[in-house]
Design an enzyme around this catalytic site. Structure first.
Site, short mmCIF file in Angstrom:
data_model
loop_
_atom_site.label_atom_id
_atom_site.label_comp_id
_atom_site.label_asym_id
_atom_site.label_seq_id
_atom_site.Cartn_x
_atom_site.Cartn_y
_atom_site.Cartn_z
CE1 TYR A 68 -2.20 6.71 13.92
CE2 TYR A 68 -1.29 8.52 12.64
CZ TYR A 68 -1.45 7.87 13.84
OH TYR A 68 -0.84 8.37 14.97
CG ASP A 116 -0.78 12.02 22.30
OD1 ASP A 116 -0.76 12.94 23.14
OD2 ASP A 116 -0.53 10.84 22.58
CG ASN A 152 -4.39 5.98 2.78
OD1 ASN A 152 -5.33 5.62 2.08
ND2 ASN A 152 -3.51 5.13 3.27
CG ASP A 155 -2.14 -0.91 1.00
OD1 ASP A 155 -2.34 -1.39 -0.13
OD2 ASP A 155 -2.89 -1.13 1.97
N GLY A 156 2.02 1.22 0.65
CA GLY A 156 2.91 2.37 0.62
C GLY A 156 3.37 2.70 -0.79
#
Length: 293
Positions: free
Chosen positions: A185, A172, A142, A68-69
């Site tokens: 993510y 965060d 994404n 996927d990267g």
């Protein structure tokens, strides 16, 4: 299709991806299929390639070999060109690069016969504003993520939709995701799974320091503004988890779904989005079994 030419984009850092590319080159020679390579891949493979602009003009379909990267990098590379992508997964989950290495040749034969459909994946456009001016624009298939650095200080992020302040989050960081990125993510941070054909954006806090913060969906015409409060100087805006930009006190990030650019993804009849969810997330397996009476 007479003398079809298919582009190929490869994760050149993976020996398995390079071996797959070489195997497909040999298959192409035997099948009358020519693969066209941009400069970097051609150099690593030791074959003749073409420059980036010529590659984008000549190619209408591109095979992406990696994970996927690699697919995310390929999406940025072809953004704005009329090129449809098909990913062969040599990585982990493979939601974007959904093709299986052992079925690559069979899949390409089906694609050359026209036995596929196309799905259009919207992209985020982010604009970094500083001193009242747009200093940088970026696109993400994404997600765009605003997060703090290594120091353990909590950041406070004002989140607005249009001219209305939604919340000021102690957290965060925060993820703004497309439906395509909802299984990346955003999913690990507690966000919902949204099929890519639903036009929306997903706002997901990262480790929010409040019990009442939940993911929020924004509409396809909304503009999300993220404004870090205070003088926190260790902030980074990341683009698809691959490129990062320093965010200074007083900056704002305006995020929307781009109305013109999209990534065209090839889908085969035997491998649709919901099949992928069941396969990759192991839904319905090993939990309950039913026996016929």
């Amino acid at each position: 299709m007479a003398d079809p030419r298919i582009g190929m984009l490869v994760n050149t850092r993976k020996p398995g991806a390079l071996a797959m590319a070489r195997s497909l080159i040999e298959w192409g020679k035997a099948s009358g299929v020519s693969f066209l390579f941009p400069p970097h891949e051609a150099s690593v493979l030791g074959i003749q390639g073409v420059d980036d602009e010529e590659w984008r003009r000549a190619v209408s379909i591109a095979v992406v070999i990696g994970g996927d990267g690699t697919f995310l990098r390929a999406a940025r590379y072809v953004l704005g060109a009329s090129i449809s992508l098909y990913g062969i997964n040599l990585g982990h989950l493979g939601f974007l690069a959904s093709g299986k290495a052992e079925e690559a040749e069979k899949d390409l034969e089906a694609i050359l016969r026209g036995e596929y459909s196309l799905s259009s994946h919207r992209v985020l456009e982010g604009k970094i504003r500083r001193d009242g001016k747009n200093i940088h624009s970026l696109f993400a298939l994404n997600d765009l993520v605003l997060a703090k650095g290594a120091m353990a200080r909590v950041m406070h992020i004002e989140v607005s939709l249009g001219d209305k302040v939604l919340n000021t989050l102690p957290a965060d960081g925060i993820i703004v995701s497309t439906p395509t990125g909802s299984t990346a993510y955003a999913l690990s941070a507690g966000g919902p799974i949204v099929p890519p054909h639903i036009p929306c954006m997903i706002i997901v806090p990262i480790c929010a320091h409040t019990l009442y913060t939940r993911p929020v969906l924004a509409g396809e015409n909304d503009v999300i503004t993220l404004t870090p409060k205070g003088n926190h100087r260790d902030l980074l805006l990341t683009q698809d988890g691959q490129l990062g930009y320093e965010i200074l006190p007083g900056d704002s990030i305006l995020i929307s779904l781009n109305g013109e650019k999209a990534v065209s993804v090839i889908t085969l009849p035997t491998r649709n989005y919901f099949d992928l969810l069941q396969e990759k997330l192991q839904w319905g397996r090993g939990i309950v079994t039913f026996e016929k009476e």
